[in-house]
Design a protein around this motif. Structure first.
Motif, PDB file in Angstrom:
ATOM      1  N   GLU A 181      13.506  -2.669   3.976  1.00 27.82           N
ATOM      2  CA  GLU A 181      13.611  -3.784   3.022  1.00 27.82           C
ATOM      3  C   GLU A 181      15.017  -4.366   3.047  1.00 27.82           C
TER       4      GLU A 181
ATOM      5  N   ASP B 170       5.406  -6.624   1.132  1.00 30.77           N
ATOM      6  CA  ASP B 170       5.312  -5.172   1.137  1.00 30.77           C
ATOM      7  C   ASP B 170       5.838  -4.620   2.464  1.00 30.77           C
TER       8      ASP B 170
ATOM      9  N   LYS C   4       2.343  -6.711  -6.050  1.00 26.93           N
ATOM     10  CA  LYS C   4       3.164  -5.512  -6.223  1.00 26.93           C
ATOM     11  C   LYS C   4       4.146  -5.604  -7.393  1.00 26.93           C
ATOM     12  N   LYS C   5       4.653  -6.805  -7.637  1.00 25.88           N
ATOM     13  CA  LYS C   5       5.704  -6.961  -8.641  1.00 25.88           C
ATOM     14  C   LYS C   5       5.220  -7.851  -9.784  1.00 25.88           C
ATOM     15  N   GLU C   6       5.949  -7.805 -10.887  1.00 33.29           N
ATOM     16  CA  GLU C   6       5.593  -8.666 -12.026  1.00 33.29           C
ATOM     17  C   GLU C   6       5.618 -10.130 -11.616  1.00 33.29           C
ATOM     18  N   SER C   7       6.572 -10.503 -10.761  1.00 32.16           N
ATOM     19  CA  SER C   7       6.646 -11.905 -10.322  1.00 32.16           C
ATOM     20  C   SER C   7       5.401 -12.301  -9.526  1.00 32.16           C
ATOM     21  N   ASP C   8       4.806 -11.348  -8.789  1.00 29.09           N
ATOM     22  CA  ASP C   8       3.554 -11.618  -8.066  1.00 29.09           C
ATOM     23  C   ASP C   8       2.423 -11.895  -9.058  1.00 29.09           C
TER      24      ASP C   8
ATOM     25  N   ASN D 210       4.158  -8.635 -20.866  1.00 27.69           N
ATOM     26  CA  ASN D 210       3.613  -7.479 -20.148  1.00 27.69           C
ATOM     27  C   ASN D 210       2.142  -7.200 -20.428  1.00 27.69           C
TER      28      ASN D 210
ATOM     29  N   TYR E 275       0.456  -4.113 -18.730  1.00 30.63           N
ATOM     30  CA  TYR E 275       0.926  -4.020 -17.341  1.00 30.63           C
ATOM     31  C   TYR E 275       1.169  -2.576 -16.901  1.00 30.63           C
TER      32      TYR E 275
END
Length: 156
Positions: free
Chosen positions: A10, A26, A88-92, A125, A144
Motif C-alpha cells: 500500500e 484493496d 472496505k472503508k467508510e468513504s466507500d 455510522n 457500521y
C-alpha cells in the motif's frame, strides 16, 4: 506476515495511484495452491482500463524489485475490483449511497446476518438499507461496527 506485506505494498502503490488520479480499493497477498498472489485492486470515478492496470503493474513491479518487501516468489496482478466491488472503508460506503449493496454482519439484525438492497443513507455510522421482504420494501438500520463485509450488488 500477509498484513506486513499488504501494508508495505500500500505504501508503495498509493503515490503511483495518486499521480494517476486512481484510488486503491484493496491489496491481497495470499497463497493459492503452491503459488503466492499479490493482487492490487484499483478504481476511479471514470473506471479503469487495461492500460491503467498495465501502467500501475509496471511501476509497482519496479518499486517492488527495488524495495524487495516480499521474500517468496509471487505473481503480481493489478485489476479493477469489478461490478461487485468491495466496500472496505467508510468513504466507500458514503460513495455507495443510492446504489445496491450486499452486507454481511457479525451478528443478526432483524433475524438476518445478511442484507441486500439499496443503501438509502450512511449517517452517524448507521447504514440504512431499503430491502425487499416478501412483497414490500423495509428499511433496515445497521450500525457500521456490526458490518463484517460489504460490497456493491448487481441487480438483474
Amino acid at each position: 506476515m500477509s498484513s506486513k506485506v499488504t501494508t508495505a505494498v500500500e505504501e508503495l502503490v498509493i503515490p503511483i495511484l495518486t499521480n494517476m488520479q486512481l484510488e486503491l480499493v484493496d491489496v491481497e497477498f495470499k497463497k493459492e495452491g503452491k503459488n503466492w498472489f499479490l493482487r492490487v485492486y484499483i478504481d476511479s470515478e471514470k473506471g479503469v482500463d487495461i492500460e491503467d492496470c498495465g501502467t500501475v503493474s509496471e511501476r509497482l513491479s519496479e518499486l517492488l524489485d527495488e524495495k524487495d518487501p516480499i521474500t517468496q516468489a509471487y505473481f503480481l496482478e493489478v485489476s479493477s475490483p469489478g461490478a461487485e466491488r468491495p466496500l472496505k472503508k467508510e468513504s466507500d460506503i458514503e460513495k455507495a449511497v443510492g446504489k445496491n449493496i450486499y452486507v454481511t454482519l457479525y451478528e443478526p439484525i432483524q433475524g438476518e446476518k445478511t442484507h441486500e438492497g439499496k443503501l438509502v443513507s450512511f449517517v452517524e455510522n448507521q447504514l440504512t438499507i431499503a430491502t425487499k421482504q416478501k412483497t414490500r420494501l423495509v428499511e433496515v438500520v445497521i450500525p457500521y461496527e456490526k458490518v463484517a463485509s460489504a460490497r456493491l450488488a448487481v441487480v438483474f
